[in-house]
Write a protein that holds these residues in place. Structure first.
Motif, short mmCIF file in Angstrom:
data_model
loop_
_atom_site.label_atom_id
_atom_site.label_comp_id
_atom_site.label_asym_id
_atom_site.label_seq_id
_atom_site.Cartn_x
_atom_site.Cartn_y
_atom_site.Cartn_z
N GLY B 138 35.83 40.67 34.79
CA GLY B 138 34.40 41.11 35.14
C GLY B 138 33.97 40.19 36.51
N ALA B 139 34.62 40.00 37.43
CA ALA B 139 34.25 39.25 38.37
C ALA B 139 34.45 40.04 39.83
N ILE B 140 33.79 40.04 40.89
CA ILE B 140 34.10 40.39 42.22
C ILE B 140 35.09 39.51 43.06
N ALA B 141 36.13 40.16 42.93
CA ALA B 141 37.50 39.38 43.42
C ALA B 141 38.29 40.32 44.46
N PHE B 142 38.43 39.51 45.85
CA PHE B 142 39.28 40.50 46.78
C PHE B 142 39.91 39.66 47.67
N GLY B 143 40.95 40.29 48.30
CA GLY B 143 41.63 39.65 49.31
C GLY B 143 41.00 39.39 50.65
#
Lengths: 195, 466
Positions: B138-143
């Motif tokens: 439930g995190a906003i995680a991106f490359g």
């Protein structure tokens, strides 16, 4: 700072293949460098050469075909999917391209390109196919200020999207880091408020 | 106003928004590794500035490292220099490094969660597209790219435009032999490798809720293969139980405070998504890919599509893909000869993956002409596997248990699949040359990969399950 980009009038290199991923643009074995230089010679490495041998060029790959040249790369839809490696954008720029035209771009590649002064121009599928139908002497004009791309021989033209912030950056060669450093006080204030 | 899970996190991380431009998004955690960070450090040094918040950065060496004899100096000169540059850069900028030899070293997307660094409600970035993995909490995680790594170093922020929102709901019960990797390969086969480009994707539904954290990470990991900006799953008791007690998890009063915040992280009942997709879990069978993008997947008992039956998006690439793969339109994939089996990568190298494989292969032996590499995701996974005796099971089966790293997922180190050989792989990408120039990759779950290791051919694992 990257080199400002306003109007590019040039012939183009067509690679009419969809879903070109960043592993094709620059294979992982070339990611071991600690600088941004010299990636152009390995752009599309495994599509340019047989068995990784520079003396064995693949005659049917557009980068190896002498009739194609220019600062504009035109590719099938979903260009730049896969890995986040910015080396893909560095290799395209280092090879001599300033613009990539496709009907669809992967998100991370689009950002990486813009952060290096390479403009991704997203056109309709129809317009992309019109470009692929042109002969190899045809020039395209990409105008950042007007946000248009034109096939010069026929006069056909299409608009493309770019937000006004990124447009200003491209036209002037500004980068996001300069901007973010300039708002340091806002960032510190934000940190204090949420602590 | 009702909000989605994504919006609840996004809105609380906006420092400011530029008129007709992107927002300044504050980043809570920044993971770095040896391959995509050196040029960012060089940029910082050229500007004469230090990393703004080094305590919010976690570093490890994973992409380039050997998976044998990690106690020895790295033989390959360029790889060694890249790892040495990371050590020096972290020391100069005061960044914690879990390098080779450290008990916390491992694949960046495996160690973040297992150390409790990854937590619900955070914004998390890394110069690696599979950062989407952390969204399982439930995190906003991106490359991000290397220029963006430098931006986060310099300002702890990024300029980002808000993506569109998609929800994929999977309800029902999974069939026997079907695991989370099959779910995500099935979604990819339905929506294609560009089906989520421009979207943040929330995964929901009873089938998702029933999954462990490890299994949820596998799904979020591959949201980038759909083109998604990120993938996320609302945290629940499974999430909280996983985090509690981990090295960097909140403790005592801080735990209770965080827990009450985390419990608010879900999409409100009437929140609006730009696109919704519904999938029935019972429709999914063990999956395998036949082509050169992760959307080119089929059920293991199905035949390879033909120009007439394939989705429009992959039509023009089918002939090129199959020529590369040495496979035929309309042929069975089941029974296809396999040369290598790779079980590892940030998609499927966690302890649960290794347990799944071990419990299936216990007492069995690999096929004679197949080479099997098991590469654990981290030193902690490796230690746990040894403690549980899983290493012995692999040894008896003829599988090689190696040391942690990205390994044959991208073949940056020596772990490459030779040209023309077939590898059934639990990793995330089957692109041309991904596992080595000319290598042919078939993506599958750890169970399906283990079944192929035993039989030497693509196998329907359900036929081997009791």
């Amino acid at each position: 700072m990257s080199k400002p980009l306003n109007i590019v009038k040039s012939r183009f290199v067509p690679i009419n293949i969809e879903n070109i991923d960043t592993d094709q643009i620059i294979p992982a074995r070339f990611l071991k460098a600690t600088t941004k230089d010299g990636f152009g010679k390995n752009l599309f490495r495994d599509w340019r050469y047989y068995n990784d041998d520079e003396s064995k060029t693949r005659a049917d790959f557009p980068l190896n075909m002498s009739q194609f040249d220019g600062e504009i790369l035109v590719a099938g839809k979903n260009f730049g999917c896969g890995s986040s490696r910015e080396h893909a954008a560095w290799s395209i720029l280092d090879y001599g391209f300033r613009v990539v035209v496709s009907s669809f771009f992967a998100d991370i590649f689009k950002n990486n390109a813009l952060n290096n002064g390479v403009l991704p121009v997203q056109v309709s599928d129809e317009f992309l196919q019109r470009i692929f139908l042109q002969d190899n002497n045809t020039e395209l004009t990409v105008d950042v200020e007007k946000q248009t791309i034109t096939i010069n021989s026929t006069g056909e033209s299409e608009g493309f999207d770019i937000n006004s912030y990124k447009k200003t950056c491209l036209l002037n060669g500004y980068d996001d880091i300069d901007y973010l450093i300039s708002i340091k006080e806002d960032i510190q204030q934000f940190e204090t408020q949420r602590a | 106003m009702p909000k989605t899970l994504f919006e609840k996190i996004w809105d609380t991380h906006i420092v400011k928004t530029i008129d007709d431009g992107p927002s300044v998004l504050y980043i809570d955690k920044h993971f770095i590794h040896e391959v995509t960070s050196p040029q960012a450090f060089t940029g910082m040094n050229k500007r004469g500035i230090k990393v703004l918040r080094p305590q919010q950065v976690v570093a490890t060496a994973d992409h380039n490292v050997p998976t044998l004899n990690q106690h020895l100096p790295i033989k390959e000169e360029l790889s060694r220099k890249q790892v040495e540059a990371l050590i020096q850069n972290c020391a100069e900028h005061g960044i914690e490094l879990y390098g080779l030899g450290h008990p916390f070293q491992g694949i960046v997307h495996v160690i973040g969660p297992e150390l409790g660094v990854t937590q619900p409600g955070m914004t998390i970035v890394c110069g690696d597209s599979h950062t989407s993995t952390h969204g399982a909490f439930g995190a906003i995680a991106f490359g991000i790219g290397t220029s963006e790594v430098e931006m986060v170093f310099a300002s702890q922020c990024l300029l980002q435009s808000k993506p569109k929102l998609m929800r994929i709901t999977i309800d029902g019960e999974l069939n026997k032999g079907v695991v989370s990797k099959d779910i995500v390969l099935y979604i990819l086969s339905q929506i294609t490798a560009s089906g989520a480009t421009g979207y943040a994707v929330e995964f929901a539904g009873s089938a998702i809720r029933s999954l462990s954290m490890e299994a949820r990470m596998t799904i979020c990991n591959m949201s980038i293969e759909m083109g998604g900006r990120c993938g996320l799953i609302a945290p629940d008791e499974t999430t909280f139980d996983y985090i509690k007690g981990r090295k960097f998890a909140p403790q005592g009063a801080e735990w209770n405070k965080k827990l009450s915040e985390w419990k608010e992280l879900y999409s409100d009942a009437d929140a609006n998504f730009d696109k919704e997709i519904f999938i029935q879990a019972e429709d999914i069978q063990p999956m395998i890919t036949y082509g050169t993008n992760p959307g080119m997947g089929i059920g293991v008992t199905e035949t390879i599509p033909t120009t007439e039956t394939i989705n429009e998006n992959d039509r023009s690439g089918l002939a090129k893909s199959l020529a590369y793969m040495g496979l035929e339109q309309g042929a069975n994939i089941k029974g296809q000869k396999i040369d290598y089996v790779f079980i590892g990568s940030c998609t499927n190298s966690r302890i649960e993956d290794l347990r799944m494989v071990a419990s299936f292969v216990k007492g069995k032996k690999k096929a004679d002409d197949v080479e099997v590499w098991i590469v654990p995701g981290s030193k902690q996974v490796e230690a746990q596997a040894i403690e549980e005796g899983i290493d012995k099971i692999f040894e008896e089966a003829g599988f090689q248990l190696r040391q942690p790293g990205c390994s044959a997922c991208l073949g940056m180190n020596e772990d490459k699949i030779p040209a023309g050989k077939y590898c059934i792989s639990t990793s995330n990408r089957n692109f041309e040359g991904r596992q080595g120039a000319g290598a042919r990759t078939l993506l599958a779950s750890p169970l399906t990969a283990a079944a192929a290791a035993i039989t030497g051919v693509v196998t329907d694992v359900r036929e081997l399950l009791n």
